[in-house]
Design an enzyme around this catalytic site. Structure first.
Site, PDB file in Angstrom:
ATOM      1  CD  GLU A  79      -6.871   0.660  -3.474  1.00 20.90           C
ATOM      2  OE1 GLU A  79      -6.660   0.926  -4.652  1.00 20.90           O
ATOM      3  OE2 GLU A  79      -5.972   0.577  -2.625  1.00 20.90           O
ATOM      4  CG  HIS A 122      -2.161  -0.940   0.901  1.00 22.93           C
ATOM      5  ND1 HIS A 122      -3.218  -0.601   0.084  1.00 22.93           N
ATOM      6  CD2 HIS A 122      -2.408  -2.201   1.310  1.00 22.93           C
ATOM      7  CE1 HIS A 122      -4.075  -1.615   0.018  1.00 22.93           C
ATOM      8  NE2 HIS A 122      -3.605  -2.603   0.753  1.00 22.93           N
TER       9      HIS A 122
HETATM   10 CU1  CUO Z   1      -4.834  -4.283   1.316  1.00 22.30          CU
HETATM   11 CU2  CUO Z   1      -8.104  -4.095   2.315  1.00 22.30          CU
HETATM   12  O1  CUO Z   1      -6.240  -4.027   2.777  1.00 22.30           O
HETATM   13  O2  CUO Z   1      -6.527  -3.552   1.126  1.00 22.30           O
END
Ligand code: CUO
Length: 664
Positions: free
Chosen positions: A333, A196
């Site tokens: 997302e 992320h």
């Molecule tokens: Cu990687 Cu829900 O955590 O995206």
């Protein structure tokens, strides 16, 4: 001026007095003397015009920070832009020093890491290792007491590693606890944090808009689910149940037993049978109803079923077989490059938020979010997987509606795989072996105590014996091809053979690489540690060896390469009897695979789930190919699915309940 020591290097910064916060400014000289004595190098920080941090400072220094909270995302976006906007590295250092004194430390660390990853002039800088800066996100709080004691009493060199018990968050009364070894694996959580960080969903568009990032969001998390389900089957459990009934109590509980060293609070727990509530937290700028979540979900399902989405101007944009998944990934997302965030909302992120506030949805108890609110900790909680099972199902709904791969799109005429064998170091062929291993990590940088020096913690994790693939291939021509290796359980949870349509979702990617075939007989050998999925064990945990001069590229690689599945979890746990699996190998037609680009010198050894920095995703096929679509007519089983360039080998994973201690 003040000096700030930085870990063992004892580097200190000479900082203009006006950079200090009001609290420390009068102490400048005193602090300088104290830290200056320890330093062996002084770096002077230039005077720049002081940036306006404005609303970024609204987040208290001792608060927790979550990327899923819209207000926090906004602060992060602003700070990233400030760090990206300065002219050169000297100014970046100055603005970072100024901000570090004032900004919430988690927010500061995140924004600076993103900036360093994305500035062209900082590719040779090290990003701060999160486990060393914030070990409290990974390690049982009791450990810190012990570490402090050890550091105070025992001189460096004779300190004993502090052992984290393997089963510290629950007992065996809790069925889900069987999977704690996976959910709480440090490497797994570091991978997720790095993923992320490399693919932020909020920042300026140029930072977010990476090649196929929406599709990679889908694929990386699909593989997380496949791997988790694989582990569940190994442990005699059923596949994850999707979290779809949002009005019913949730049976999974989770008690993280982590204390935040920064926020001086425990991470909140979730008792069993909590129900999602509308969240009303003015303080975090979050007002979101369960009905919002349902509305967004329904709109996305509608879009999937109609084969098109609506952009911001109301135009219909088709979801094509190849690019549709990328658009959908950004919508679900959601990221700032969602085609229409106002309309399709923020389903996945808000699910994280609502689940993380389930214990205090209106802030009446002044509690912060649970582990689901932070990408560094979310994978510890069983609810992460139930939520992502729902998210993945959205994507599968879309994929199921796509045209099936024809035999032509699967076959590679002239290439025949004749045999596959797994050679396991010190073991027998086609029998993978797993066990527990202990490793030590130095946590001293995240701990602010005197005297300094290394303090090691010792944790226990799954590991497997190294192995290699030996693949015999016949080719009627000299040619290139892409070798794709996957593994799935052979039977479902009832012990029945799979229907292909279900088993395809259980395949975990083990490796993917280019092969050069000569005409005639070929033998391909490939070691497990070369996997395109994993990063080596040492990279997850090692500290940069600062005594060794490293070239720019080394460091850039180190940073980006923090993203990668932990090598110790490449192979699922298996079972004592030997868990029956099917190893699938395919050599696909290079003409439909190849991306022409130079990736030499860039980190590319864990590209399957992480991509390659600043490059195109190095495989032109849809991610998950050939298992990402429903099978063609007449195919019910894996055997029927196979074309001559594919082969399946039965293998077993044998787990030995033994713990190997670190070599001294
Ligand atoms: Cu990687 Cu829900 O955590 O995206």
């Amino acid at each position: 001026p003040i000096f700030i020591p930085k870990g063992d290097e004892r580097k200190a910064f000479d900082v203009p007095a006006e950079y200090l916060s009001d609290r420390y400014r009068p102490l400048g000289t005193q602090l300088a003397n104290r830290f200056g004595e320890e330093a062996n190098e002084v770096v002077s920080v230039s005077r720049i015009s002081i940036p306006n941090l404005g609303e970024i400072l609204e987040l208290q220094r001792d608060a927790n920070f979550s990327l899923f909270i819209p207000k926090h995302r906004l602060y992060a976006g602003r700070l990233i832009d400030i760090f990206l906007g300065v002219r050169n590295v000297d100014d970046l250092l100055a603005v970072a020093v100024y901000a570090r004194e004032r900004v919430n430390p988690y927010l500061f660390n995140y924004a600076l890491s993103v900036a360093i990853l994305h500035r062209s002039d900082t590719q040779d800088l090290d990003i701060p290792s999160i486990i060393r800066l914030f070990p409290d996100k990974y390690v049982d709080s009791k450990v810190f007491e012990k570490a402090r004691e050890e550091a105070n009493v025992v001189p460096e060199g004779s300190r004993m590693p502090i052992e984290i018990p393997k089963d510290f968050t629950a007992s065996d009364l809790e069925e889900e606890h069987k999977l704690a070894y996976f959910r709480e694996d440090i490497g797994l959580n570091l991978h997720h944090w790095h993923w992320h960080l490399v693919y932020p969903f909020e920042a300026s568009v140029s930072v977010v808009n990476k090649n196929r990032r929406g599709e990679l969001f889908y694929y990386m998390h699909q593989q997380v689910m496949a791997r988790y389900n694989f582990e569940r089957l190994c442990n005699g459990m059923q596949r994850t149940e999707r979290l779809i009934d949002w009005d019913r109590p949730i049976k999974e509980a989770y008690f993280p037993k982590l204390d935040s060293l920064v926020a001086s609070r425990s991470w909140p727990s979730r008792v069993t049978n909590q129900t999602l509530q509308n969240v009303r937290r003015e303080v975090d700028g979050i007002i979101v109803d369960v009905d919002d979540l349902k509305r967004w979900r329904d709109r996305i399902y509608n879009a999937i079923h109609s084969g098109a989405v609506r952009d911001k101007s109301g135009n219909s944009v088709p979801l094509t077989a190849t690019e549709g998944i990328d658009i959908l990934g950004n919508i679900v997302e959601s990221s700032v490059i969602s085609i229409n965030r106002d309309f399709y909302g923020d389903v996945h992120n808000m699910g994280h938020v609502m689940l993380s506030y389930i214990h205090d949805p209106d802030h009446r108890h002044l509690e912060s979010f649970g582990v689901m609110g932070d990408s560094a900790t979310a994978m510890r909680d069983p609810i992460f997987y139930r939520w992502h099972a729902f998210v993945d199902d959205l994507f599968q709904e879309f994929k199921s509606a796509l045209p099936r791969y024809s035999e032509n799109e699967l076959n590679n005429p002239g290439v025949v795989i004749q045999d596959i064998q797994l050679e396991v170091q010190g073991g027998s062929a086609n029998r993978l072996q797993t066990f527990w291993q202990q490793s030590d990590v130095d946590l001293s940088r995240g701990m602010d105590f005197q005297p300094r020096g290394s303090v090691f913690i010792r944790f226990t994790h799954l590991q497997h014996r190294p192995f290699s693939y030996k693949i015999s291939v016949q080719s009627n021509n000299a040619r290139q091809g892409t070798c794709r290796i996957f593994l799935a359980p052979k039977f479902d949870e009832r012990g029945n053979p799979w229907l292909f349509r279900d088993q395809r979702l259980m395949f975990i990617e083990l490796d993917k690489f280019l092969v050069n075939l000569k005409q005639g007989q070929n033998t391909i050998t490939r070691n497990s540690n070369q996997s395109s999925v994993t990063i080596p064990f040492e990279r997850t945990y090692r500290d940069l060896d600062t005594s060794r001069p490293v070239g720019g590229n080394d460091l850039a690689q180190f940073n980006f390469c923090g993203c990668g599945w932990p090598a110790n979890l490449l192979i699922p746990k298996g079972s004592a009897e030997g868990f029956a699996c099917q190893l699938f190998v395919m050599i696909s037609n290079i003409n439909d695979d190849l991306i022409q680009q130079d990736t030499s010198g860039t980190c590319n050894d864990a590209y399957s789930y992480c991509g390659v920095k600043d490059k195109l995703y190095p495989d032109r096929r849809s991610m998950g190919y050939p298992f990402d679509r429903m099978p063609r007519d007449g195919v019910d089983t894996l055997q029927q699915f196979l074309t001559s360039n594919m082969r399946v080998q039965d293998v077993a994973i044998q787990f030995e309940n033994r713990t190997f201690r670190p070599k001294q």
